[in-house]
Design a protein around this motif. Structure first.
Motif, mmCIF file in Angstrom:
data_model
loop_
_atom_site.group_PDB
_atom_site.id
_atom_site.type_symbol
_atom_site.label_atom_id
_atom_site.label_comp_id
_atom_site.label_asym_id
_atom_site.label_seq_id
_atom_site.Cartn_x
_atom_site.Cartn_y
_atom_site.Cartn_z
ATOM 1 N N PRO A 148 1.467 -3.806 -12.923
ATOM 2 C CA PRO A 148 1.740 -2.589 -12.172
ATOM 3 C C PRO A 148 2.981 -1.908 -12.749
ATOM 4 C CG PRO A 148 1.602 -4.518 -10.730
ATOM 5 C CD PRO A 148 1.688 -5.006 -12.127
ATOM 6 N N ASP B 75 5.615 1.670 -12.507
ATOM 7 C CA ASP B 75 6.016 2.781 -11.650
ATOM 8 C C ASP B 75 7.043 3.703 -12.303
ATOM 9 O OD1 ASP B 75 8.287 1.235 -11.618
ATOM 10 O OD2 ASP B 75 8.293 0.885 -9.454
ATOM 11 N N THR C 260 -0.995 1.863 -11.940
ATOM 12 C CA THR C 260 0.028 2.543 -11.174
ATOM 13 C C THR C 260 -0.595 3.043 -9.886
ATOM 14 O OG1 THR C 260 1.834 4.160 -11.250
ATOM 15 C CG2 THR C 260 -0.247 4.835 -12.215
ATOM 16 N N VAL C 261 0.232 3.148 -8.853
ATOM 17 C CA VAL C 261 -0.255 3.547 -7.541
ATOM 18 C C VAL C 261 0.516 4.762 -7.061
ATOM 19 C CG1 VAL C 261 -0.603 2.854 -5.138
ATOM 20 C CG2 VAL C 261 -0.873 1.167 -6.974
ATOM 21 N N GLU D 29 1.303 6.814 -3.899
ATOM 22 C CA GLU D 29 1.209 6.614 -2.455
ATOM 23 C C GLU D 29 0.523 7.818 -1.812
ATOM 24 O OE1 GLU D 29 4.309 4.602 -0.335
ATOM 25 O OE2 GLU D 29 5.392 4.309 -2.213
ATOM 26 N N ALA E 219 2.094 9.568 -10.998
ATOM 27 C CA ALA E 219 1.666 8.191 -11.277
ATOM 28 C C ALA E 219 1.116 8.085 -12.697
ATOM 29 C CB ALA E 219 0.615 7.753 -10.257
ATOM 30 N N PRO F 222 0.960 0.493 -2.350
ATOM 31 C CA PRO F 222 1.055 -0.231 -3.613
ATOM 32 C C PRO F 222 0.759 -1.726 -3.533
ATOM 33 C CG PRO F 222 2.816 1.367 -3.469
ATOM 34 C CD PRO F 222 2.135 1.356 -2.136
ATOM 35 N N ILE G 225 -2.423 -3.434 -5.436
ATOM 36 C CA ILE G 225 -2.176 -4.344 -6.563
ATOM 37 C C ILE G 225 -2.910 -5.661 -6.323
ATOM 38 C CG2 ILE G 225 -0.419 -5.728 -7.728
ATOM 39 C CD1 ILE G 225 1.515 -3.277 -7.154
ATOM 40 N N VAL H 295 7.753 -4.278 -3.016
ATOM 41 C CA VAL H 295 6.349 -4.448 -3.392
ATOM 42 C C VAL H 295 6.170 -5.791 -4.095
ATOM 43 C CG1 VAL H 295 4.480 -3.547 -4.837
ATOM 44 C CG2 VAL H 295 5.893 -1.973 -3.503
#
Length: 150
Positions: free
Chosen positions: A8, A10, A37-38, A40, A73, A100, A104, A134
């Protein structure tokens, strides 16, 4: 040893360090590296999001905000690609939108990842101090090994 490594990212320096470690692991084991990648979810109330009074905003406004968050992202993935040497490594990318830690963990299950390699602190350090990071949530709930990198 490893066949599938989830990383992951960011945009933080901790994520870049984790990616370099993951790339070394992938090279040593011929594993596939999955960059994730997340973005939100946008808030339900724009006024609260901007520090003002509560004012609902339109679905169009929400969609624009969500698209902007996804673009940011995507930039984290691009930044990650520039930070490490991926020669000889199969790399796949995914951008998700939501919470996230949950995503993940879900992605690791979907991929059958052998390990998640992630930074110990990301771009949301202050929020992490209040709600838990996270990486902490992932390390306690993932079904696979988790390597956190500082």
């Amino acid at each position: 040893m490893y066949q599938s490594i989830l990383v992951p990212v960011d945009g933080s320096t901790h994520a870049e360090h984790a990616l370099k470690v993951a790339a070394q692991l992938a090279k040593g084991t011929s594993a596939t590296l999955h960059l994730m990648t997340v973005a939100e979810f946008p808030p339900d109330n724009l006024g609260l999001f901007t520090g003002g009074t509560p004012e609902p905003f339109t679905e169009e406004d929400r969609d624009k905000l969500a698209a902007g968050m996804k673009e940011e992202a995507r930039k984290a993935i691009d930044k990650a690609r520039a930070a490490a040497d991926f020669s000889g490594i199969e790399v796949q990318e995914v951008v998700r939108q939501g919470r996230p830690a949950e995503l993940i963990i879900q992605e690791a299950k979907t991929l059958g990842a052998d390990v998640i390699v992630m930074g110990s602190r990301g771009i949301s350090d202050v929020r992490g101090m209040v709600f838990g990071s996270v990486s902490h949530k992932v390390s306690h709930a993932a079904d696979c090994s988790v390597i956190t990198v500082t």
